[in-house]
Write an enzyme that holds these catalytic residues in place. Structure first.
Site, PDB file in Angstrom:
ATOM      1  N   GLU A 204       0.833  -1.212   0.000  1.00  0.00           N
ATOM      2  CA  GLU A 204       0.000   0.000   0.000  1.00  0.00           C
ATOM      3  C   GLU A 204       0.863   1.256   0.000  1.00  0.00           C
ATOM      4  O   GLU A 204       1.775   1.420   0.801  1.00  0.00           O
ATOM      5  CB  GLU A 204      -1.005   0.044   1.157  1.00  0.00           C
ATOM      6  CG  GLU A 204      -2.016   1.203   1.048  1.00  0.00           C
ATOM      7  CD  GLU A 204      -2.727   1.269  -0.310  1.00  0.00           C
ATOM      8  OE1 GLU A 204      -2.135   1.817  -1.262  1.00  0.00           O
ATOM      9  OE2 GLU A 204      -3.859   0.761  -0.421  1.00  0.00           O
ATOM     10  N   ASN A 205       0.531   2.124  -0.950  1.00  0.00           N
ATOM     11  CA  ASN A 205       1.316   3.345  -1.200  1.00  0.00           C
ATOM     12  C   ASN A 205       2.772   3.017  -1.502  1.00  0.00           C
ATOM     13  O   ASN A 205       3.659   3.827  -1.246  1.00  0.00           O
ATOM     14  CB  ASN A 205       1.197   4.341  -0.046  1.00  0.00           C
ATOM     15  CG  ASN A 205      -0.232   4.784   0.168  1.00  0.00           C
ATOM     16  OD1 ASN A 205      -0.925   5.114  -0.792  1.00  0.00           O
ATOM     17  ND2 ASN A 205      -0.686   4.754   1.401  1.00  0.00           N
ATOM     18  N   GLY A 279      -5.224  -1.933  -4.137  1.00  0.00           N
ATOM     19  CA  GLY A 279      -6.022  -1.980  -2.921  1.00  0.00           C
ATOM     20  C   GLY A 279      -7.195  -1.021  -2.946  1.00  0.00           C
ATOM     21  O   GLY A 279      -8.251  -1.287  -2.360  1.00  0.00           O
ATOM     22  N   ASP A 280      -6.994   0.125  -3.639  1.00  0.00           N
ATOM     23  CA  ASP A 280      -8.048   1.137  -3.728  1.00  0.00           C
ATOM     24  C   ASP A 280      -8.877   0.989  -5.000  1.00  0.00           C
ATOM     25  O   ASP A 280      -9.525   1.927  -5.438  1.00  0.00           O
ATOM     26  CB  ASP A 280      -7.409   2.531  -3.677  1.00  0.00           C
ATOM     27  CG  ASP A 280      -6.357   2.719  -4.766  1.00  0.00           C
ATOM     28  OD1 ASP A 280      -6.205   1.821  -5.633  1.00  0.00           O
ATOM     29  OD2 ASP A 280      -5.673   3.762  -4.763  1.00  0.00           O
ATOM     30  N   HIS A 399      -7.028  -0.681 -31.814  1.00  0.00           N
ATOM     31  CA  HIS A 399      -8.129  -0.071 -31.061  1.00  0.00           C
ATOM     32  C   HIS A 399      -7.588   1.066 -30.215  1.00  0.00           C
ATOM     33  O   HIS A 399      -6.438   1.052 -29.766  1.00  0.00           O
ATOM     34  CB  HIS A 399      -8.881  -1.106 -30.212  1.00  0.00           C
ATOM     35  CG  HIS A 399      -8.059  -1.790 -29.152  1.00  0.00           C
ATOM     36  ND1 HIS A 399      -7.850  -1.263 -27.905  1.00  0.00           N
ATOM     37  CD2 HIS A 399      -7.401  -2.974 -29.158  1.00  0.00           C
ATOM     38  CE1 HIS A 399      -7.106  -2.092 -27.183  1.00  0.00           C
ATOM     39  NE2 HIS A 399      -6.803  -3.140 -27.922  1.00  0.00           N
ATOM     40  N   PHE A 402     -11.479   1.873 -27.490  1.00  0.00           N
ATOM     41  CA  PHE A 402     -12.376   0.816 -27.967  1.00  0.00           C
ATOM     42  C   PHE A 402     -12.979   1.105 -29.341  1.00  0.00           C
ATOM     43  O   PHE A 402     -13.834   0.360 -29.809  1.00  0.00           O
ATOM     44  CB  PHE A 402     -13.477   0.477 -26.947  1.00  0.00           C
ATOM     45  CG  PHE A 402     -12.917   0.163 -25.585  1.00  0.00           C
ATOM     46  CD1 PHE A 402     -11.802  -0.643 -25.455  1.00  0.00           C
ATOM     47  CD2 PHE A 402     -13.495   0.672 -24.436  1.00  0.00           C
ATOM     48  CE1 PHE A 402     -11.260  -0.948 -24.203  1.00  0.00           C
ATOM     49  CE2 PHE A 402     -12.969   0.389 -23.177  1.00  0.00           C
ATOM     50  CZ  PHE A 402     -11.846  -0.422 -23.067  1.00  0.00           C
ATOM     51  N   ASP A 418      -2.373  -3.018 -28.894  1.00  0.00           N
ATOM     52  CA  ASP A 418      -3.652  -2.511 -29.417  1.00  0.00           C
ATOM     53  C   ASP A 418      -3.915  -3.025 -30.833  1.00  0.00           C
ATOM     54  O   ASP A 418      -5.059  -3.019 -31.289  1.00  0.00           O
ATOM     55  CB  ASP A 418      -3.645  -0.979 -29.462  1.00  0.00           C
ATOM     56  CG  ASP A 418      -3.702  -0.312 -28.090  1.00  0.00           C
ATOM     57  OD1 ASP A 418      -3.917  -1.009 -27.083  1.00  0.00           O
ATOM     58  OD2 ASP A 418      -3.530   0.931 -28.038  1.00  0.00           O
ATOM     59  N   HIS A 446     -19.133  -4.181 -36.231  1.00  0.00           N
ATOM     60  CA  HIS A 446     -19.649  -3.006 -36.931  1.00  0.00           C
ATOM     61  C   HIS A 446     -20.938  -2.580 -36.234  1.00  0.00           C
ATOM     62  O   HIS A 446     -21.756  -3.405 -35.818  1.00  0.00           O
ATOM     63  CB  HIS A 446     -19.854  -3.278 -38.431  1.00  0.00           C
ATOM     64  CG  HIS A 446     -20.884  -4.292 -38.766  1.00  0.00           C
ATOM     65  ND1 HIS A 446     -22.166  -3.961 -39.140  1.00  0.00           N
ATOM     66  CD2 HIS A 446     -20.829  -5.642 -38.785  1.00  0.00           C
ATOM     67  CE1 HIS A 446     -22.840  -5.069 -39.383  1.00  0.00           C
ATOM     68  NE2 HIS A 446     -22.067  -6.110 -39.169  1.00  0.00           N
ATOM     69  N   LEU A 451     -16.509   0.698 -36.901  1.00  0.00           N
ATOM     70  CA  LEU A 451     -15.922  -0.485 -36.254  1.00  0.00           C
ATOM     71  C   LEU A 451     -15.412  -0.154 -34.857  1.00  0.00           C
ATOM     72  O   LEU A 451     -14.780   0.888 -34.640  1.00  0.00           O
ATOM     73  CB  LEU A 451     -14.766  -1.029 -37.100  1.00  0.00           C
ATOM     74  CG  LEU A 451     -15.077  -2.186 -38.053  1.00  0.00           C
ATOM     75  CD1 LEU A 451     -15.330  -3.487 -37.293  1.00  0.00           C
ATOM     76  CD2 LEU A 451     -16.272  -1.877 -38.943  1.00  0.00           C
TER      77      LEU A 451
END
Ligand code: AHR
Ligand code: AHR
Length: 481
Positions: A204-205, A279-280, A399, A402, A418, A446, A451
């Site tokens: 954490e951190n 964790g967050d 992509h 998206f 991608d 499509h 696309l």
């Protein structure tokens, strides 16, 4: 014996045991995981082929035939009910409705174990699993051990591809509130030698590779396809050990005192369990998980060495990522839509935008070229494919947010991933469905003649379930140009 039988013999029993690929106890014959299919939202549980054995991937394949499937539950084999399910929103929201994280595709990470097919959990950015009410996991400064088998070639620099102990609130409650395996090349906190990826501890951190919060040269960059990561902690002592999950033994990358930064000694572990996220609920990371456990007590090196031998004996190996009509590297192709509206339309591009256009043998040469693509081995994974534009050499379908675009390759890992797609048999029985390698819940689709990579029932308009199977199925022929 399975890994958890070995931990039991060592006096440090598993209190959580997760795997979609195999039983982690020699006597375990219950459910390993649950999948949900897109066609009717029905679910089914996948169990080992026999007690202690490999998952029944054929049962999944038949349940998911002609549709999409998501992994909805990764069951805890320890008997404590510490199952992993879709992670809720926390310090950060996930991309799905209500701020939940996405679920993993059931077919994103196929492998074989001793020659038998099984599926791992392929985590794309935005995907995550969690249990905020786990029982028996370490709290406060109590001792625990963890191991996970991961895909060493699937990682990124986002926060944080983790497996292990985290906050029960899904929020960052301060230093020392986590103790989880991290894998990737994030260099915001700690680093190891070279440019990564590294196995580190998310406390954490901070991602820690040793006592020094910035760098531990003894923590190596990993290049194994299958990697074993073993993390353990007890009062003012912790260790990172790792190795090749397909052969050989574990090496100790760090063993010693807790970091001297305030908050990590003693630890304030909370005992929730996370997979694929911080964790967050930070959701920027990617990676692949095959199996892992959490124990009660600090396992000995000898116990972990026996677990590593058991993992090696399970014989993880790669298998094909594609199916359906085959593509040949170097060939020129055109891809025809199969939805009844659109059977004369082909995947083409107008500038950077990828769309469908009506094309035929009598079309102008320029349009024929816009609708033709050169097949390459996948830029991000050579077991899949990339598609270069015939009229714009050096530019590929990739992509971005998206949407599909034709962009010049910049040679980056992000671009290459991608631009990598894994064709499989078309979901409506025709041609191929073109799955994104990096987001395997998503396929070329499509939608209003543009696309996208779309998931079946996801959060965006273009993810609509209506006509999904038809919209993602394309008949591939030799190219117009
Ligand atoms: O410790 C690294 C990350 O920092 C944790 O996973 C997350 O909770 C925080 O953003
Ligand atoms: O298309 C999804 C992601 O959007 C791509 O991986 C990345 O390039 C962009 O941020």
């Amino acid at each position: 014996a399975g890994p958890c039988d070995i931990y039991s013999s060592g006096g440090t029993p598993c209190v959580a045991a997760h795997s979609t690929t195999r039983a982690l106890y020699s006597a375990f014959s219950g459910s390993l995981y649950q999948v949900k299919r897109g066609s009717d939202n029905a679910t089914t549980n996948i169990a080992p082929l026999s007690a202690g054995g490999v998952a029944n991937a054929a049962a999944q394949d038949s349940f998911c035939a002609g549709t999409t499937c998501l992994i909805t539950i990764i069951y805890d084999q320890s008997g404590r009910g510490n199952h992993l399910t879709q992670a809720p929103p926390g310090g950060f929201n996930g991309p799905e409705s209500g701020g939940y994280d996405s679920l993993a595709s059931a077919i994103g990470a196929p492998v074989t174990l001793n020659g038998q097919k099984a599926y791992g959990v392929f985590i794309s950015p935005g995907t995550g699993y969690r249990n905020n009410a786990a029982s028996g996991t370490a709290k406060g400064d109590a001792a625990e051990g963890l191991y996970a088998v991961l895909d060493g070639s699937h990682y990124n620099g986002g926060c944080c591809f983790d497996y292990g102990n985290a906050e029960t609130s899904s929020r960052d409650t301060g230093n020392g509130h986590m103790e989880a395996i991290y894998y990737g090349d994030c260099n915001v906190w700690g680093t190891g030698s070279g440019s990564g990826p590294w196995f580190m501890a998310d406390l954490e951190n901070g991602l820690f590779s040793g006592a020094n919060p910035k760098n531990n040269a003894a923590d190596p960059s990993i290049s194994y396809r299958f990697v074993t990561t073993a993390l353990k902690g007890q009062p003012n002592q912790w260790a990172l050990r790792g190795g090749n999950a397909a052969s050989g033994s574990l090496s100790t990358y760090y063993s010693g005192a807790r970091p001297s930064v305030s908050g990590y000694n003693p630890m304030s572990k909370e005992g929730a369990i996370i997979l694929g996220i911080g964790g967050d609920n930070s959701v920027g990371a990617q990676g692949t998980f095959y199996e892992g456990v959490m124990t009660s007590g600090y396992p000995s090196d000898a116990t972990e060495n026996s677990v590593q031998a058991n993992i090696v004996a399970a014989k993880y190996a790669t298998t094909s990522l594609t199916s359906g009509p085959a593509l040949s590297v170097g060939s020129h192709i055109s891809l025809r839509a199969t939805t009844s509206c659109c059977t004369t339309r082909y995947i083409a591009h107008t500038g950077a935008t990828v769309n469908t256009q009506v094309v035929s043998s009598s079309s102008a040469t320029a349009l024929k070229q816009q609708a033709s693509w050169i097949v390459h081995a996948g830029l991000g994974n050579s077991a899949c494919f990339s598609f270069e534009s015939v009229d714009t050499p050096g530019s590929y379908i990739r992509h971005y947010n998206f949407g599909l675009q034709v962009n010049a390759s910049d040679g980056s890992k992000q671009f290459n991933e991608d631009a990598t797609f894994c064709p499989q048999a078309g979901l409506n029985g025709q041609g191929n469905a073109i799955r994104s390698w990096s987001y395997p819940t998503r396929y070329f689709r499509h939608y209003n003649n543009d696309l996208y990579i779309a998931s079946n029932g996801g959060p965006d308009t273009f993810d609509a379930t209506g006509l999904y199977n038809d919209d993602v199925s394309f008949v591939i022929s030799s190219g117009f140009a």
